[in-house]
Design a protein around this motif. Structure first.
Motif, PDB file in Angstrom:
ATOM      1  N   TYR A  40     -15.374  19.830  22.692  1.00 14.76           N
ATOM      2  CA  TYR A  40     -16.331  20.719  23.373  1.00 14.76           C
ATOM      3  C   TYR A  40     -17.430  21.193  22.417  1.00 14.76           C
ATOM      4  O   TYR A  40     -18.588  21.368  22.820  1.00 14.76           O
TER       5      TYR A  40
ATOM      6  N   VAL B  46     -17.769  14.984  27.382  1.00  5.29           N
ATOM      7  CA  VAL B  46     -16.426  15.487  27.075  1.00  5.29           C
ATOM      8  C   VAL B  46     -15.384  14.428  27.409  1.00  5.29           C
ATOM      9  O   VAL B  46     -14.442  14.180  26.636  1.00  5.29           O
TER      10      VAL B  46
ATOM     11  N   ALA C  43     -19.778  18.115  21.968  1.00  7.37           N
ATOM     12  CA  ALA C  43     -20.503  17.831  23.214  1.00  7.37           C
ATOM     13  C   ALA C  43     -21.578  18.883  23.486  1.00  7.37           C
ATOM     14  O   ALA C  43     -22.673  18.556  23.963  1.00  7.37           O
TER      15      ALA C  43
ATOM     16  N   SER D 298     -13.121  12.697  24.564  1.00 12.41           N
ATOM     17  CA  SER D 298     -11.672  12.919  24.706  1.00 12.41           C
ATOM     18  C   SER D 298     -10.922  11.590  24.728  1.00 12.41           C
ATOM     19  O   SER D 298      -9.860  11.446  24.113  1.00 12.41           O
TER      20      SER D 298
END
Length: 530
Positions: free
Chosen positions: A478, A436, A481, A440
């Motif tokens: 999310y 994550v 992942a 990100s």
């Protein structure tokens, strides 16, 4: 001279319970099993509210779950050994009583310190119930007939694991109930279980001199707890490759090595080491560890995926787990009935492992845009696979050991399945957090310092505070992942399939555990029997 046990006959022995008594006792066992498993998962969606109301910290957030799991996992071998030595009915009533006490303290707790203590008491009781329910069932019912009941128990275990977050979410979202009922809800059902078992469970009491290996129990519990504490903190409080990791893993392994040495010399070891000379026990133990990773890991991270990637509420997230529950319930029950009818069991282990691999691969394709219909199908496939595999591993092991080692064999499998799940969740959680953060940073760049919480943070974001463009990116992160996480977990399912292929199928016994034990005692097979 080696003593031989007389050949089995299917006639009902003097100590066998009637079918009506068996069904009544099983109802008590199933209620107790359900609430003990529920205790581990029901707080998942309630934790934010609990921490806010009790002014707890992020560290406490983790330990409310971890302490119960630690106590449950670490005490399972001790409960299993005591079941081979003492009155099983008394032990199961004791474990249920401890669970009631822990639940009442947790539900009425004034602060987080008392809550953590109550979770340890709950965990000890839940560990006893988890181990003893299957042991008592094997004592009452011959393996040849155990399939139909084992399937139902497997379904209860799976439903308790997966439905916990749903029940917890509903309780928290219901204003006139609240999070305290996540703990109190199990009390009346546990008392009902105690009442039913007191009325209906009738097992002969074996009288013999006993000696508990308390040093072995202490070393096993300490070693396992150290490893589990490390797995829950590594990647969060300190790096996986760090001095703390070296200290905790080295210390835990040293304690376990010492435990092996002590167990090899004990008259009544907690875990009889020679049980692992049995090929079936060794293989089913390895498979149970791998199934634990798939079972616990899948449910924990899917719940987070529903809320963070799909933006669902805790209650809706719980409802979305129903396809997995139904898949597990149907496959576990149907496979159990077929095993009882035809007496063949390996085909269901192999099929379950293969379907579990397929379910993991399908879930590896999910992202933030996956439709609810497809997601439901993928989850149902995983549930079907785990349902056919999980409880039948226990059946295979119970069928292949002497009756006086039923408790040890059952608790070993339960113990390693729980430990595999606990370590698997921690390891996969660290993988998810790192992925994550990386995704990100790639997609958000300098907007938030590289991660949802800013400055490279891996904290779980509050979606309601994010602006629309960032929200979409975080949901996508999310989703991606979580899909990659299932791909990482798939090799564990493949290994489980390979292990299951090497298990030899043996005809199922037609006598219950207590009847087999009586014959072994008469033949002088049971050590220390009088």
């Amino acid at each position: 001279m080696t003593a031989t046990v007389p050949a089995e006959t299917p006639e009902v022995g003097a100590g066998r319970m009637s079918r009506r008594e068996v069904l009544q006792a099983l109802s008590g066992l199933m209620v107790g099993m359900f609430v003990s498993i529920l205790a581990s998962t029901v707080v998942a969606n309630a934790l934010p509210r609990i921490i806010a109301d009790l002014n707890g910290t992020q560290t406490v957030y983790t330990w409310i779950v971890t302490t119960e799991l630690l106590a449950m996992t670490a005490t399972v071998p001790l409960w299993g050994k005591m079941a081979d030595l003492y009155n099983k009915k008394l032990l199961i009533q004791l474990s249920l009583g401890l669970f009631v006490v822990g639940s009442l303290i947790a539900g009425l707790t004034p602060n987080v310190e008392v809550l953590l203590v109550s979770r340890v008491v709950q965990g000890i009781g839940a560990g006893g119930m988890t181990a003893l329910a299957t042991i008592v069932m094997a004592a009452m019912i011959p393996p040849r007939e155990l399939g139909r009941y084992a399937g139902i128990f497997g379904a209860v275990f799976g439903v308790g694991t997966i439905a916990g977050p749903l029940i917890g979410g509903v309780l928290v979202d219901t204003s006139w109930l609240g999070w305290r009922w996540c703990f109190l809800i199990g009390v009346p059902f546990t008392l009902l279980s105690i009442f039913l078992l007191q009325r209906t469970l009738h097992l002969p009491v074996t009288r013999r001199k006993v000696k508990i290996d308390w040093l072995g129990a202490l070393l096993i519990t300490s070693g396992v707890s150290t490893v589990l504490v490390w797995s829950s903190l590594a990647g969060n409080k300190f790096a996986w490759a760090s001095g703390w990791t070296a200290l905790m893993v080295g210390g835990g392994l040293a304690l376990l090595a010492l435990a092996v040495w002590v167990e090899s010399r004990a008259d009544e070891p907690i875990v009889p080491l020679d049980i692992f000379r049995n090929r079936t026990v060794s293989l089913t133990t390895i498979a149970s560890i791998l199934v634990g990773v798939a079972m616990f890991g899948g449910t924990v991270f899917l719940s987070q995926y529903f809320q963070l990637s799909l933006g669902k509420s805790p209650t809706v997230a719980g409802l979305m787990s129903l396809p997995m529950i139904l898949g597990l319930l149907v496959s576990s029950t149907v496979a159990g009935q077929l095993i009882t009818k035809y007496g063949r069991w390996k085909r269901y282990l192999v099929a379950g492992a293969a379907v579990m691999v397929a379910g993991m691969l399908l879930l590896a394709t999910i992202d933030a845009g996956t439709s609810i219909l497809l997601l439901s199908v993928y989850m149902a496939v995983l549930g079907v696979g785990v349902g056919m595999l999980m409880q039948n591993l226990v059946l295979a092991a119970q069928n292949d050991v002497p009756a006086h080692e039923l408790g040890a064999a059952t608790s070993v499998l339960t113990f390693f399945r729980s430990m595999g799940g606990t370590i698997g969740v921690s390891a996969l959680g660290a993988v998810l957090a790192n992925r994550v953060a990386t995704l990100s940073a790639e997609k958000l760049g300098p907007l938030t310092g590289g991660a949802p919480g800013g400055h490279g943070s891996t904290e779980v974001p509050d979606l309601s505070t994010l602006p629309e463009p960032v929200l979409r990116i975080i949901q996508d992160v999310y989703g991606t992942a979580t899909g990659e996480l299932f791909l990482v977990a798939t090799p564990f399912a493949v290994l489980a399939l390979l292990v299951v292929l090497f298990i030899r199928e043996k005809p199922l016994h037609t006598l219950s555990g207590e009847e087999r034990r009586a014959r072994e005692e008469a033949a002088g097979v049971v050590p220390g029997a009088h």
